[in-house]
Design an enzyme around this catalytic site. Structure first.
Site, PDB file in Angstrom:
ATOM      1  N   ILE A  10       2.649  12.335  12.612  1.00 32.70           N
ATOM      2  CA  ILE A  10       1.422  11.790  12.011  1.00 32.70           C
ATOM      3  C   ILE A  10       0.847  12.841  11.075  1.00 32.70           C
ATOM      4  O   ILE A  10       0.363  13.885  11.513  1.00 32.70           O
ATOM      5  CB  ILE A  10       0.382  11.426  13.092  1.00 32.70           C
ATOM      6  CG1 ILE A  10       0.941  10.366  14.044  1.00 32.70           C
ATOM      7  CG2 ILE A  10      -0.910  10.942  12.459  1.00 32.70           C
ATOM      8  CD1 ILE A  10       1.070   8.995  13.422  1.00 32.70           C
ATOM      9  N   GLY A  12      -1.556  12.310   8.712  1.00 31.87           N
ATOM     10  CA  GLY A  12      -2.888  12.037   8.202  1.00 31.87           C
ATOM     11  C   GLY A  12      -2.870  11.221   6.930  1.00 31.87           C
ATOM     12  O   GLY A  12      -3.904  11.030   6.280  1.00 31.87           O
ATOM     13  N   SER A  16       2.642   7.562   7.320  1.00 29.36           N
ATOM     14  CA  SER A  16       2.918   7.863   8.725  1.00 29.36           C
ATOM     15  C   SER A  16       2.059   7.001   9.643  1.00 29.36           C
ATOM     16  O   SER A  16       2.476   6.655  10.753  1.00 29.36           O
ATOM     17  CB  SER A  16       2.699   9.350   9.009  1.00 29.36           C
ATOM     18  OG  SER A  16       1.349   9.726   8.828  1.00 29.36           O
ATOM     19  N   MET A  35       1.721  18.078  12.760  1.00 32.51           N
ATOM     20  CA  MET A  35       2.280  19.391  12.475  1.00 32.51           C
ATOM     21  C   MET A  35       1.389  20.160  11.511  1.00 32.51           C
ATOM     22  O   MET A  35       1.071  19.650  10.430  1.00 32.51           O
ATOM     23  CB  MET A  35       3.666  19.246  11.830  1.00 32.51           C
ATOM     24  CG  MET A  35       4.728  18.680  12.715  1.00 32.51           C
ATOM     25  SD  MET A  35       6.234  18.255  11.768  1.00 32.51           S
ATOM     26  CE  MET A  35       5.954  16.498  11.489  1.00 32.51           C
ATOM     27  N   CYS A  99      11.716  21.907   3.695  1.00 32.37           N
ATOM     28  CA  CYS A  99      10.740  21.531   4.721  1.00 32.37           C
ATOM     29  C   CYS A  99      11.308  20.444   5.619  1.00 32.37           C
ATOM     30  O   CYS A  99      11.173  20.501   6.843  1.00 32.37           O
ATOM     31  CB  CYS A  99       9.438  21.073   4.076  1.00 32.37           C
ATOM     32  SG  CYS A  99       8.176  20.574   5.266  1.00 32.37           S
ATOM     33  N   CYS A 195       3.083  20.774  -1.078  1.00 33.15           N
ATOM     34  CA  CYS A 195       2.091  20.584  -0.019  1.00 33.15           C
ATOM     35  C   CYS A 195       1.196  21.795   0.194  1.00 33.15           C
ATOM     36  O   CYS A 195      -0.012  21.646   0.396  1.00 33.15           O
ATOM     37  CB  CYS A 195       2.798  20.210   1.281  1.00 33.15           C
ATOM     38  SG  CYS A 195       4.027  21.415   1.834  1.00 33.15           S
TER      39      CYS A 195
END
Length: 372
Positions: A10, A12, A16, A35, A99, A195
């Site tokens: 999840i 945010g 997701s 995470m 990632c 990110c």
């Protein structure tokens, strides 16, 4: 409550959130996990805390248990340090690929298993198919959102344990489902860019780790047309940030980065978006990763992308004894960039890919021969 079989990442964001909702609707025993991949650097530009609040709100709305894990140290050593090293070498890395491989489908998967789950799920737009015990990574139904490019480093063990609930959905449908369910993230903007940089200026961020070193901007024939703050701040094909005004003897046309020489700290530019200095037809890669575990053949034809959302390009692939690739395209490619990912496809199926090491673009070839 039955034992949780799937833990969904999840983030945010809306994707997701809907992925979690779809799992719950299917009756899958599910929990969420948020995470944290980037430590607070005091800039107020990182959205991690906002994203965490949204993740908690979504799980509250869905009645979903939520777990938290801090992977910021793993991210620093497994993703970010490589990102900086590549820029320092004059290359342009893709941190999203690393990632996914190092954090989401390694450390997240390990954490899910420690929590007793069999599967993980994410909001990526991609599909997994199993035929005769072999797993294939397929493009998403929504080609405009397909993220298989960023997932090409996954292998059989990761795909066997992964679910992509959005793989058959269009983005517009995802937004609609989120709104109908009154999810807190229904109208939240999609995150863009890298990110850990967030909304801040890319050059300003990179300067924290790679101090500015000014140098000359030259044309390929050696004429000086400006000054740059550091060659590693720029990438091939870039137009923005050059600050080249009217130059005597040249047309009033846009300038593009066509090459960079880290050793001499020179940035090369020329005019024209389809500039011949940016064109290449052959590239050489680092050792390739194959989704199936091995290459389909030593020589084969397929299609490829040298950047995200590029259209499929027909090519011939030759696999060396060391696993490196020589890829020859049917037509010239614009701004194929060392450090970026070459991803190979057979129709809807992602075969795998590799990092681009070099191309036969004219200026790159000249600079390489001069350095030899």
């Amino acid at each position: 409550m039955s034992r949780v079989r799937t833990i969904v990442g999840i983030s945010g964001g809306v994707d997701s959130s809907v992925a979690a909702m779809k799992l719950l609707e299917s009756g899958e025993p599910t929990a969420g996990l948020f995470m944290q991949n980037w430590a607070d650097d005091g800039s107020d530009d990182c959205r991690a805390e906002d994203d965490r609040r949204d993740a908690v709100a979504v799980c509250g709305r869905l009645g979903l248990p939520i777990h938290f894990r801090d992977f910021s140290s793993e991210y620093w050593h497994g993703v970010f340090q490589h990102f900086i090293d590549e820029y320092a070498a004059g290359r342009t890395p893709n941190p999203d690929v690393l990632c996914n491989r190092e954090i989401k489908f390694r450390h997240f998967l390990d954490a899910a298993r420690q929590l007793g789950a069999e599967f993980i799920a994410t909001g990526h737009y991609a599909r997994v198919e199993c035929i005769d015990g072999r797993y294939r990574l397929l493009r998403a139904q929504d080609r405009s959102k397909d993220q298989s490019y960023f997932l090409h480093q996954l292998g059989q063990s990761q795909l066997a344990a992964t679910r992509f609930p959005l793989g058959h959905l269009l983005k517009t449908e995802v937004r609609r489902l989120a709104a109908e369910a009154r999810l807190p993230t229904a109208a939240k903007k999609d995150s863009t860019g890298i990110c850990f940089i967030g909304e801040r200026d890319f050059r300003e961020f990179l300067a924290r780790y790679l101090p500015a070193q000014a140098g000359e901007i030259r044309t390929p024939d050696g004429r000086v047309v400006g000054q740059h703050p550091g060659v590693f701040y720029f990438t091939l094909g870039q137009r923005e940030g050059l600050n080249i005004g009217g130059v005597r003897g040249f047309e009033p046309a846009p300038w593009y980065v066509v090459g960079k020489d880290v050793a001499t700290n020179v940035l090369y530019v020329d005019q024209g978006i389809e500039n011949p200095w940016l064109q290449s037809q052959t590239l050489w890669s680092a050792e390739a990763h194959w989704v199936d575990g091995s290459a389909p053949a030593r020589r084969f034809s397929c299609t490829a992308q040298t950047r995200y959302r590029q259209r499929d390009e027909v090519c011939e692939v030759e696999v060396g004894d060391d696993g490196r690739l020589v890829v020859r395209f049917a037509r010239a490619q614009r701004a194929a960039t060392p450090g970026q990912s070459l991803v190979l496809y057979d129709g809807e199926s992602c075969l795998g890919g590799a990092v681009i090491d070099a191309t036969d673009a004219p200026l790159e070839s000249r600079l390489r021969s001069q350095a030899a």
